[in-house]
Design a protein around this motif. Structure first.
Motif, short mmCIF file in Angstrom:
data_model
loop_
_atom_site.label_atom_id
_atom_site.label_comp_id
_atom_site.label_asym_id
_atom_site.label_seq_id
_atom_site.Cartn_x
_atom_site.Cartn_y
_atom_site.Cartn_z
N LYS A 1 32.42 15.68 8.32
CA LYS A 1 31.64 15.97 7.12
C LYS A 1 31.72 17.45 6.76
O LYS A 1 31.78 17.82 5.58
N LYS A 2 31.69 18.30 7.78
CA LYS A 2 31.76 19.75 7.54
C LYS A 2 33.07 20.12 6.84
O LYS A 2 33.09 20.95 5.92
N ASN A 3 34.16 19.49 7.28
CA ASN A 3 35.46 19.81 6.71
C ASN A 3 35.60 19.32 5.27
O ASN A 3 36.51 19.76 4.55
N GLU A 4 34.73 18.44 4.84
CA GLU A 4 34.76 17.96 3.46
C GLU A 4 34.02 18.90 2.52
O GLU A 4 34.17 18.79 1.30
N ILE A 5 33.20 19.80 3.08
CA ILE A 5 32.40 20.71 2.26
C ILE A 5 33.09 22.08 2.25
O ILE A 5 33.23 22.73 3.31
N GLY A 6 33.53 22.50 1.13
CA GLY A 6 34.30 23.74 1.03
C GLY A 6 33.57 24.96 1.53
O GLY A 6 34.16 25.85 2.15
N ALA A 7 32.25 25.06 1.25
CA ALA A 7 31.50 26.28 1.59
C ALA A 7 31.42 26.50 3.11
O ALA A 7 31.34 27.65 3.56
N ILE A 8 31.43 25.42 3.87
CA ILE A 8 31.29 25.59 5.33
C ILE A 8 32.53 25.08 6.08
O ILE A 8 32.52 24.93 7.30
N LYS A 9 33.61 24.84 5.36
CA LYS A 9 34.82 24.30 5.96
C LYS A 9 35.41 25.26 7.01
O LYS A 9 36.00 24.83 8.00
N SER A 10 35.23 26.56 6.77
CA SER A 10 35.80 27.55 7.69
C SER A 10 34.96 27.75 8.95
O SER A 10 35.38 28.43 9.88
N ASN B 1 29.89 12.95 21.69
CA ASN B 1 31.17 13.18 21.02
C ASN B 1 31.29 12.42 19.70
O ASN B 1 31.86 12.93 18.73
N LYS B 2 30.78 11.20 19.63
CA LYS B 2 30.89 10.42 18.38
C LYS B 2 30.11 11.07 17.24
O LYS B 2 30.66 11.25 16.14
N PRO B 3 28.82 11.46 17.43
CA PRO B 3 28.13 12.16 16.35
C PRO B 3 28.78 13.50 16.00
O PRO B 3 28.82 13.89 14.82
N VAL B 4 29.31 14.18 17.01
CA VAL B 4 29.97 15.47 16.76
C VAL B 4 31.22 15.27 15.90
O VAL B 4 31.49 16.06 14.97
N ASP B 5 32.00 14.25 16.20
CA ASP B 5 33.18 13.95 15.38
C ASP B 5 32.79 13.68 13.93
O ASP B 5 33.46 14.13 13.00
N TRP B 6 31.71 12.95 13.75
CA TRP B 6 31.25 12.63 12.40
C TRP B 6 30.80 13.90 11.67
O TRP B 6 31.15 14.12 10.51
N LEU B 7 30.03 14.76 12.36
CA LEU B 7 29.55 16.00 11.75
C LEU B 7 30.70 16.94 11.42
O LEU B 7 30.72 17.58 10.36
N ASN B 8 31.68 17.05 12.33
CA ASN B 8 32.83 17.91 12.07
C ASN B 8 33.64 17.41 10.87
O ASN B 8 34.13 18.21 10.06
N PRO C 1 33.43 27.13 12.57
CA PRO C 1 34.04 26.48 13.74
C PRO C 1 33.45 25.09 13.97
O PRO C 1 32.28 24.85 13.69
N ASN C 2 34.28 24.23 14.50
CA ASN C 2 33.82 22.87 14.81
C ASN C 2 32.85 22.88 15.99
O ASN C 2 32.94 23.73 16.87
N ILE C 3 31.97 21.92 16.00
CA ILE C 3 31.07 21.75 17.14
C ILE C 3 31.90 21.22 18.31
O ILE C 3 32.63 20.25 18.17
N PRO C 4 31.83 21.87 19.47
CA PRO C 4 32.68 21.42 20.60
C PRO C 4 32.25 20.07 21.14
O PRO C 4 31.08 19.70 21.08
N GLN C 5 33.22 19.35 21.68
CA GLN C 5 32.93 18.07 22.30
C GLN C 5 32.50 18.27 23.76
O GLN C 5 32.82 19.29 24.39
N PHE C 6 31.76 17.31 24.26
CA PHE C 6 31.35 17.32 25.66
C PHE C 6 32.54 16.87 26.50
O PHE C 6 33.28 15.97 26.10
N PHE C 7 32.73 17.51 27.66
CA PHE C 7 33.91 17.17 28.46
C PHE C 7 33.83 15.71 28.91
O PHE C 7 32.78 15.19 29.26
N ASN C 8 34.98 15.07 28.89
CA ASN C 8 35.05 13.63 29.19
C ASN C 8 35.91 13.41 30.42
O ASN C 8 37.13 13.51 30.37
N LYS C 9 35.26 13.16 31.53
CA LYS C 9 35.97 12.89 32.79
C LYS C 9 35.72 11.43 33.16
O LYS C 9 34.58 11.05 33.41
#
Length: 466
Positions: A37-46, A28-35, A48-56
């Motif tokens: 970064k993705k949102n900062e780049i206009g070309a790929i901002k749209s 989840n931590k690397p995914v949050d970082w990648l998501n 979908p985000n990489i889903p997080q692993f379920f946390n139980k």
């Protein structure tokens, strides 16, 4: 790829999945970082985000999470001995529903008979307002029968509720659909499980006192075609429809009950009708900081034990020892995954059972490796020695683990909650250790086996052949 390589790959993927279940932050931590970064780049901002692993989260017991341990003693002096068990089961059911309404997550409520003393043990993990919980649990179960209101009355009460300010709505206690009558659990002799003679379906039989019989007849006479609600602790547990006036003090509640549902309703009715008083005789409060300290110390002890075992296995058995350590790591994450998914309530005793099962998992590997060394010393090929080692060691592993599982079953059946937690985690650990030793270790050994190792038997703790 060979069959062994495919099996090893499947084991590796299982280990990765189990590791992510145990520690989802690794994904989840690397995914949050990648998501981000993705949102900062206009070309790929749209995109979908990489889903997080379920946390139980792990389900922690009272001694690890902190909370309150309460022991109540029931006064059964006015109850017939034949109804002791039924009465206590009914009281337990009411207490469970009460603490759930209080907001306690998965409370532990269990019965404990000590000689002639009948006790109720309540563990409320994470409870902060202990005084309020004690006051709520200590109330006698209250059962009452209510009549259906007219539509005009119901609408008037609902409109009255809507007109109140938000802060007053939370304390509004008038039931808009049913109104109370004088008929309460005081006038109910007993409830029992019965079966309809025509359909064979389970029904709940009610028997009232003489005074209660008159009240019930009056209520049913004026509510034909309507429902009469049965409330326990202010919550409806049944709303049967009155088909005709009922006299004689006996009635039946029919519906699409299963036998277990009908039994549960009988317990609830009897808990509200029978005068079973409970008295608080012991209270222990465990602070969250103490629980956190116990958890950290337990994990540290388990880690030290695991490292010590790994060091011993590598030093003594060399290459097989290294493989067994990998299998032991896989074993650990798989067991912890099972603990999370079931979920198992982890207590200090439960963690002790898990740590003990780690040692038993190593025992199985030791039996296999010692047998393999003997076969190699007798001149067998490496592949043949490994197969023979696993084959000959299996009966000893099976018998010792089965005897341990029988012990776990006895402890779980006869023990208290603490002992049950120890027995359950130990049993899970033993079952997974058999899978780890026979399946995981064996396939990893076959995977690394090659002709080159035939001349390097020192890696298996055996001197070079002449």
């Amino acid at each position: 790829m060979s069959r062994t390589a495919w099996i090893a790959l499947a084991i590796f993927l299982l280990a990765v999945f189990a590791g992510l279940v145990v520690y989802p932050a690794a994904w989840n931590k690397p995914v949050d970082w990648l998501n981000a970064k993705k949102n900062e780049i206009g070309a790929i901002k749209s995109w979908p985000n990489i889903p997080q692993f379920f946390n139980k989260p792990f389900k922690l017991g009272l001694d690890l999470q902190g909370g309150t341990h309460l022991v109540y003693e029931a006064d059964l002096s006015n109850i017939d001995k034949s109804k002791y068990d039924e009465s206590m089961d009914g009281v337990r059911d009411v207490i469970e529903r009460r603490v759930n309404l209080y907001g306690v997550t998965e409370p532990l409520v269990q019965l404990d008979n000590v000689g002639s003393h009948h006790r109720l043990i309540v563990e409320l993990a994470g409870v902060k307002d202990v005084k309020q919980a004690i006051e709520m649990i200590g109330e006698t179960p209250f059962l009452d029968f209510r009549e259906e209101r007219s539509q005009v009355e119901s609408e008037a009460i609902i409109n009255q509720f809507k007109a109140l300010p938000a802060e007053q709505q939370a304390t509004f206690s008038v039931d808009p659909y049913y109104k109370q009558t004088e008929l309460t659990g005081k006038y109910l002799k007993s409830a029992s499980l019965e079966f309809n003679q025509n359909t064979g379906q389970p029904v709940v039989g009610l028997e009232f006192t003489d005074e209660g019989a008159k009240m019930f007849e009056e209520i049913t006479s004026r509510n034909i075609g309507k429902s009469v609600a049965i409330y326990l602790d202010g919550s409806p547990i049944s709303t049967p429809t009155v088909e005709e006036a009922i006299s004689g003090g006996r009635a039946q509640i029919s519906g699409k009950f299963t036998v277990s549902e009908a039994k549960e309703l009988v317990q609830r009715l009897n808990a509200g009708a029978l005068p079973v008083a409970i008295k608080l005789i012991n209270q222990q409060t465990i602070g969250a900081s103490l629980g956190e300290k116990s958890l950290s110390q337990s994990l540290l002890a388990g880690l030290i034990g695991l490292l010590a075992v790994a060091l011993f296995m590598i030093c003594w058995y060399r290459l097989p020892g290294f493989i067994s350590v990998i299998a032991l790591i896989i074993y650990t994450v798989v067991v912890l995954m099972i603990f999370k998914l079931i979920p198992v309530t982890l207590t200090l005793a439960g963690i002790a059972g898990f740590v003990l099962s780690v040692g038993m998992a190593v025992d199985a590997n030791i039996l296999i490796f010692e047998r393999t060394k003997e076969e190699l010393k007798q001149g067998k090929s490496l592949g043949g020695a490994i197969d023979e080692g696993f084959s000959r060691a299996w009966t000893s592993i099976r018998d010792s683990n089965v005897s341990s599982l029988i012990t776990c079953a006895v402890l779980f059946w006869l023990g208290t909650s603490i002992i049950k937690g120890f027995a359950f985690t130990l049993a899970i650990g033993i079952l997974v250790s058999m899978f780890s030793a026979i399946f995981v270790t064996r396939n990893f050994m076959k995977l690394v086996m090659s002709q080159k190792l035939e001349n390097k038997l020192w890696l298996f703790g055996v001197k070079k052949r002449d």
